[in-house]
Design an enzyme around this catalytic site. Sequence first.
Site, PDB file in Angstrom:
ATOM      1  N   ARG A 141       0.906  -1.394  -0.238  1.00 25.02           N
ATOM      2  CA  ARG A 141       0.095   0.412   0.074  1.00 25.02           C
ATOM      3  C   ARG A 141       0.536   1.098   0.160  1.00 25.02           C
ATOM      4  O   ARG A 141       0.551   1.844  -0.404  1.00 25.02           O
ATOM      5  CB  ARG A 141      -0.395   0.013   1.229  1.00 25.02           C
ATOM      6  N   HIS A 172       1.124   4.071  -2.719  1.00 20.10           N
ATOM      7  CA  HIS A 172       0.772   5.946  -1.929  1.00 20.10           C
ATOM      8  C   HIS A 172       1.297   6.839  -2.638  1.00 20.10           C
ATOM      9  O   HIS A 172       1.067   8.129  -2.797  1.00 20.10           O
ATOM     10  CB  HIS A 172       0.308   6.304  -1.164  1.00 20.10           C
ATOM     11  N   ASN A 209      -2.298   8.399   5.137  1.00 23.26           N
ATOM     12  CA  ASN A 209      -1.563   7.585   5.254  1.00 23.26           C
ATOM     13  C   ASN A 209      -1.104   7.087   6.560  1.00 23.26           C
ATOM     14  O   ASN A 209      -0.038   6.270   6.891  1.00 23.26           O
ATOM     15  CB  ASN A 209      -0.136   8.580   5.190  1.00 23.26           C
ATOM     16  N   HIS A 217      -5.756  -5.669  -2.604  1.00 18.95           N
ATOM     17  CA  HIS A 217      -6.897  -5.801  -1.224  1.00 18.95           C
ATOM     18  C   HIS A 217      -6.716  -7.127  -0.463  1.00 18.95           C
ATOM     19  O   HIS A 217      -7.420  -7.602   0.173  1.00 18.95           O
ATOM     20  CB  HIS A 217      -7.933  -5.196  -1.000  1.00 18.95           C
TER      21      HIS A 217
END
Length: 328
Positions: free
Chosen positions: A71, A75, A100, A197
Amino acid sequence: MNFIRSLCVFITFLTCLVISIHGQAAARPGPGSGTRIGFYSTTCPNAETIVRNAVTAGFSSNPRIAPGILRMHFHDCFVQGCDGSILITGTNTERTAVPNLNLRGFEVIDNAKTQLEAACPGVVSCADILALAARDSVVLTRGTSWPVPTGRRDGRVSLASNTNNLPGPGDSVAVQQQKFSALGLSTRELVVLAGGHTIGTAGCATFRNRLFNSTTGPADPTIDPTFSAQLRTQCPQNGDASVRVDLDTGSGTTFDISYFNNLSRNRGVLQSDQVLWTDPATRPIVQQLMSPRSTFNVEFARAMVRMSNIGVLTGASGEIRRVCSAVN
């Protein structure tokens, strides 16, 4: 006659030359072309092994760092490109932005950087460490491996105010398409990358609005009733918003296609995930990825390479940070 023959030969030569030049121009790689497989093969030949060992050690202590690092890479790339800016600490940096705040695995990146600086000072960028660590995290959760192009350099700017383009848990398909398209990623790549995910968790605060009637709207009727009851038990209406739930129920620690199967059963935890099934623009893609002949692993690897080349700094741009949490 000889003059005409010579002129024809010359015109043919010019035509071939123009075609050749045009072909070379058309074949030039796009953004991210400064990266390549084996970038450190001579300057730091053990770079990938050092990163892999650091990720493996972190995973052994806490398997949850795998989805955290994956992740984190997402980001990073979605904000100013894959330049390691997510790693910088300080007031109003990307790390302080709401999306975050729950990222994990920073210590693994720092550990890898410390070892790389000891082996090859000033050579391997933090942005590359993160890209490699994301791949290794997928492998450790039983996903596929892929060659990671390297050669990125580190950015010097990290601002929380630049994180507005990050996909959100309540985004519709149309909004997600807009955000991905802005970075050159297709709708199919959107769905494939959402498949990340299949590992990881979400805090109750990110989806509790789907479970209970409130002043902002009714509970989401698209959730499978049994699953909704399960989620309400895990995330009571006035309970701890920081409690975390697997995004891929029943297979939250294994990189597989179970995530897509759950969407087809209306068991997507996040609204942004479930709409991939309910929206006709993305449902056929989900159906293909959950099929017995699914090409999810292959497509995920390909999409990761594409994503990891968004807005990269190469050549003389940026810098090679000495520590990943601060600019030089």
